[in-house]
Design a protein around this motif. Structure first.
Motif, PDB file in Angstrom:
ATOM      1  N   LYS A 107     -48.613  22.288 146.636  1.00 19.77           N
ATOM      2  CA  LYS A 107     -49.353  23.349 145.797  1.00 19.77           C
ATOM      3  C   LYS A 107     -50.688  23.541 146.228  1.00 19.77           C
ATOM      4  CE  LYS A 107     -46.390  24.294 142.170  1.00 19.77           C
ATOM      5  NZ  LYS A 107     -45.936  25.590 141.950  1.00 19.77           N
ATOM      6  N   THR A 108     -51.187  24.612 146.241  1.00 21.15           N
ATOM      7  CA  THR A 108     -52.645  25.069 146.525  1.00 21.15           C
ATOM      8  C   THR A 108     -53.366  25.275 145.097  1.00 21.15           C
ATOM      9  OG1 THR A 108     -52.141  26.132 148.549  1.00 21.15           O
ATOM     10  CG2 THR A 108     -54.298  26.544 147.554  1.00 21.15           C
ATOM     11  N   ILE A 109     -54.480  24.530 144.782  1.00 23.05           N
ATOM     12  CA  ILE A 109     -55.253  24.645 143.471  1.00 23.05           C
ATOM     13  C   ILE A 109     -56.608  25.245 144.101  1.00 23.05           C
ATOM     14  CG2 ILE A 109     -53.864  22.985 142.265  1.00 23.05           C
ATOM     15  CD1 ILE A 109     -56.234  20.907 142.875  1.00 23.05           C
ATOM     16  N   THR A 110     -57.279  25.992 143.041  1.00 17.17           N
ATOM     17  CA  THR A 110     -58.849  26.611 143.236  1.00 17.17           C
ATOM     18  C   THR A 110     -59.567  26.056 142.542  1.00 17.17           C
ATOM     19  OG1 THR A 110     -57.776  28.631 144.185  1.00 17.17           O
ATOM     20  CG2 THR A 110     -60.010  28.424 143.532  1.00 17.17           C
ATOM     21  N   THR A 111     -60.831  25.352 142.628  1.00 17.59           N
ATOM     22  CA  THR A 111     -61.755  24.632 142.195  1.00 17.59           C
ATOM     23  C   THR A 111     -62.510  25.830 141.336  1.00 17.59           C
ATOM     24  OG1 THR A 111     -63.369  24.523 143.994  1.00 17.59           O
ATOM     25  CG2 THR A 111     -62.047  22.763 143.510  1.00 17.59           C
ATOM     26  N   THR A 112     -62.972  25.386 140.060  1.00 14.45           N
ATOM     27  CA  THR A 112     -63.511  26.244 139.189  1.00 14.45           C
ATOM     28  C   THR A 112     -64.932  25.814 138.756  1.00 14.45           C
ATOM     29  OG1 THR A 112     -62.514  25.535 137.244  1.00 14.45           O
ATOM     30  CG2 THR A 112     -61.402  27.250 138.154  1.00 14.45           C
ATOM     31  N   ALA A 113     -65.091  24.503 139.012  1.00 13.06           N
ATOM     32  CA  ALA A 113     -66.381  23.879 138.879  1.00 13.06           C
ATOM     33  C   ALA A 113     -67.341  24.072 139.829  1.00 13.06           C
ATOM     34  CB  ALA A 113     -66.297  22.432 138.280  1.00 13.06           C
ATOM     35  N   THR A 114     -68.617  23.985 139.345  1.00 14.06           N
ATOM     36  CA  THR A 114     -69.793  24.210 140.697  1.00 14.06           C
ATOM     37  C   THR A 114     -69.534  23.292 141.763  1.00 14.06           C
ATOM     38  OG1 THR A 114     -71.145  25.045 138.955  1.00 14.06           O
ATOM     39  CG2 THR A 114     -72.126  24.177 140.960  1.00 14.06           C
ATOM     40  N   LYS A 115     -69.324  22.124 141.461  1.00 17.58           N
ATOM     41  CA  LYS A 115     -69.154  20.986 142.411  1.00 17.58           C
ATOM     42  C   LYS A 115     -68.006  20.044 141.971  1.00 17.58           C
ATOM     43  CE  LYS A 115     -72.987  19.115 143.837  1.00 17.58           C
ATOM     44  NZ  LYS A 115     -74.316  18.269 143.732  1.00 17.58           N
ATOM     45  N   VAL A 116     -66.791  19.659 142.998  1.00 13.87           N
ATOM     46  CA  VAL A 116     -65.854  19.025 142.534  1.00 13.87           C
ATOM     47  C   VAL A 116     -65.733  17.639 143.541  1.00 13.87           C
ATOM     48  CG1 VAL A 116     -63.299  18.649 142.444  1.00 13.87           C
ATOM     49  CG2 VAL A 116     -64.676  20.784 141.409  1.00 13.87           C
ATOM     50  N   LYS A 117     -65.591  16.569 143.233  1.00 17.40           N
ATOM     51  CA  LYS A 117     -65.618  15.327 144.152  1.00 17.40           C
ATOM     52  C   LYS A 117     -64.178  15.118 144.404  1.00 17.40           C
ATOM     53  CE  LYS A 117     -69.929  13.821 142.271  1.00 17.40           C
ATOM     54  NZ  LYS A 117     -70.606  12.699 141.556  1.00 17.40           N
ATOM     55  N   LEU A 118     -64.088  15.084 145.869  1.00 18.99           N
ATOM     56  CA  LEU A 118     -62.601  14.361 146.373  1.00 18.99           C
ATOM     57  C   LEU A 118     -62.838  13.074 146.674  1.00 18.99           C
ATOM     58  CD1 LEU A 118     -59.774  15.644 147.247  1.00 18.99           C
ATOM     59  CD2 LEU A 118     -60.921  15.557 149.472  1.00 18.99           C
ATOM     60  N   ARG A 119     -62.168  12.281 145.938  1.00 18.43           N
ATOM     61  CA  ARG A 119     -62.314  10.640 146.004  1.00 18.43           C
ATOM     62  C   ARG A 119     -61.285   9.791 147.033  1.00 18.43           C
ATOM     63  NH1 ARG A 119     -66.385   9.024 142.636  1.00 18.43           N
ATOM     64  NH2 ARG A 119     -66.804  10.559 141.121  1.00 18.43           N
ATOM     65  N   SER A 120     -61.601   8.704 147.492  1.00 22.19           N
ATOM     66  CA  SER A 120     -60.724   7.964 148.253  1.00 22.19           C
ATOM     67  C   SER A 120     -59.455   7.293 147.397  1.00 22.19           C
ATOM     68  CB  SER A 120     -61.383   6.867 149.002  1.00 22.19           C
ATOM     69  OG  SER A 120     -62.136   6.072 148.166  1.00 22.19           O
ATOM     70  N   SER A 121     -59.895   7.309 146.312  1.00 21.17           N
ATOM     71  CA  SER A 121     -58.688   6.840 145.292  1.00 21.17           C
ATOM     72  C   SER A 121     -58.591   7.325 143.878  1.00 21.17           C
ATOM     73  CB  SER A 121     -58.684   5.234 145.312  1.00 21.17           C
ATOM     74  OG  SER A 121     -59.482   4.719 144.612  1.00 21.17           O
ATOM     75  N   PRO A 122     -57.662   7.260 143.184  1.00 22.42           N
ATOM     76  CA  PRO A 122     -57.695   7.813 141.940  1.00 22.42           C
ATOM     77  C   PRO A 122     -58.477   7.100 140.854  1.00 22.42           C
ATOM     78  CG  PRO A 122     -55.502   6.932 142.213  1.00 22.42           C
ATOM     79  CD  PRO A 122     -56.452   6.659 143.473  1.00 22.42           C
ATOM     80  N   LYS A 123     -59.558   6.838 141.170  1.00 23.35           N
ATOM     81  CA  LYS A 123     -60.562   6.068 139.999  1.00 23.35           C
ATOM     82  C   LYS A 123     -61.681   6.618 140.293  1.00 23.35           C
ATOM     83  CE  LYS A 123     -58.358   1.896 140.495  1.00 23.35           C
ATOM     84  NZ  LYS A 123     -58.265   0.566 140.681  1.00 23.35           N
ATOM     85  N   THR A 124     -62.503   7.029 139.025  1.00 24.33           N
ATOM     86  CA  THR A 124     -63.590   7.969 138.995  1.00 24.33           C
ATOM     87  C   THR A 124     -65.056   7.298 139.638  1.00 24.33           C
ATOM     88  OG1 THR A 124     -64.131   7.095 136.779  1.00 24.33           O
ATOM     89  CG2 THR A 124     -63.382   9.060 136.714  1.00 24.33           C
ATOM     90  N   GLY A 125     -65.018   5.925 139.952  1.00 24.16           N
ATOM     91  CA  GLY A 125     -65.913   5.144 140.549  1.00 24.16           C
ATOM     92  C   GLY A 125     -65.932   4.840 142.030  1.00 24.16           C
ATOM     93  N   ASN A 126     -64.775   5.447 142.485  1.00 25.47           N
ATOM     94  CA  ASN A 126     -64.359   5.197 143.846  1.00 25.47           C
ATOM     95  C   ASN A 126     -65.286   6.410 144.897  1.00 25.47           C
ATOM     96  OD1 ASN A 126     -63.027   3.123 143.334  1.00 25.47           O
ATOM     97  ND2 ASN A 126     -61.126   3.702 144.453  1.00 25.47           N
ATOM     98  N   ASN A 127     -65.269   5.833 146.125  1.00 20.48           N
ATOM     99  CA  ASN A 127     -65.942   6.664 147.043  1.00 20.48           C
ATOM    100  C   ASN A 127     -65.608   8.291 147.137  1.00 20.48           C
ATOM    101  OD1 ASN A 127     -67.070   4.246 148.178  1.00 20.48           O
ATOM    102  ND2 ASN A 127     -65.462   4.038 149.867  1.00 20.48           N
ATOM    103  N   VAL A 128     -66.664   9.003 147.302  1.00 14.84           N
ATOM    104  CA  VAL A 128     -66.743  10.485 147.373  1.00 14.84           C
ATOM    105  C   VAL A 128     -66.447  10.650 148.884  1.00 14.84           C
ATOM    106  CG1 VAL A 128     -67.725  12.701 146.924  1.00 14.84           C
ATOM    107  CG2 VAL A 128     -67.817  10.733 145.238  1.00 14.84           C
ATOM    108  N   ILE A 129     -65.223  11.285 149.258  1.00 16.07           N
ATOM    109  CA  ILE A 129     -65.163  11.619 150.593  1.00 16.07           C
ATOM    110  C   ILE A 129     -65.468  12.994 150.952  1.00 16.07           C
ATOM    111  CG2 ILE A 129     -63.535   9.769 150.997  1.00 16.07           C
ATOM    112  CD1 ILE A 129     -61.306  11.663 150.827  1.00 16.07           C
ATOM    113  N   ALA A 130     -65.650  13.833 149.849  1.00 15.65           N
ATOM    114  CA  ALA A 130     -66.257  15.267 149.805  1.00 15.65           C
ATOM    115  C   ALA A 130     -66.666  15.615 148.835  1.00 15.65           C
ATOM    116  CB  ALA A 130     -65.185  16.261 150.650  1.00 15.65           C
ATOM    117  N   GLU A 131     -67.414  17.063 148.648  1.00 16.24           N
ATOM    118  CA  GLU A 131     -67.645  17.709 147.595  1.00 16.24           C
ATOM    119  C   GLU A 131     -67.457  18.848 147.886  1.00 16.24           C
ATOM    120  OE1 GLU A 131     -71.728  17.010 146.307  1.00 16.24           O
ATOM    121  OE2 GLU A 131     -71.539  15.130 145.622  1.00 16.24           O
ATOM    122  N   LEU A 132     -66.638  19.738 146.859  1.00 18.52           N
ATOM    123  CA  LEU A 132     -66.057  20.795 147.044  1.00 18.52           C
ATOM    124  C   LEU A 132     -66.657  21.950 146.350  1.00 18.52           C
ATOM    125  CD1 LEU A 132     -62.248  19.622 146.876  1.00 18.52           C
ATOM    126  CD2 LEU A 132     -63.806  19.831 148.904  1.00 18.52           C
ATOM    127  N   ALA A 133     -67.133  22.959 146.774  1.00 19.15           N
ATOM    128  CA  ALA A 133     -67.832  24.145 146.240  1.00 19.15           C
ATOM    129  C   ALA A 133     -66.890  24.971 145.259  1.00 19.15           C
ATOM    130  CB  ALA A 133     -68.420  25.044 147.139  1.00 19.15           C
TER     131      ALA A 133
END
Length: 69
Positions: free
Chosen positions: A2-28
């Protein structure tokens, strides 16, 4: 897949499904991301993005609810 489109100003892509884990990319806002699975962790629903290096990225797509596990 599936393809999803971000709607927030900045969305963080993380290395694992936990809010405190490493951010591997910030998506506009408006970035399209392909996900192939959904997992639950840290009280959220996460979309799983397969990466070209064989690893996975995780994007928070919403809060989990009690009746979904």
């Amino acid at each position: 897949m599936k393809t999803i489109t971000t709607t927030a100003t900045k969305v963080k892509l993380r290395s694992s499904p936990k809010t405190g884990n490493n951010v591997i990319a910030e998506l506009a806002k408006g970035t399209q991301i392909k996900i192939n699975n959904i997992v639950f962790g840290d009280g959220f629903v996460w979309g799983v993005q397969p990466r070209s290096d064989g690893k996975k990225g995780y994007i928070d797509i919403g809060k989990s609810v009690a009746w979904v596990k």
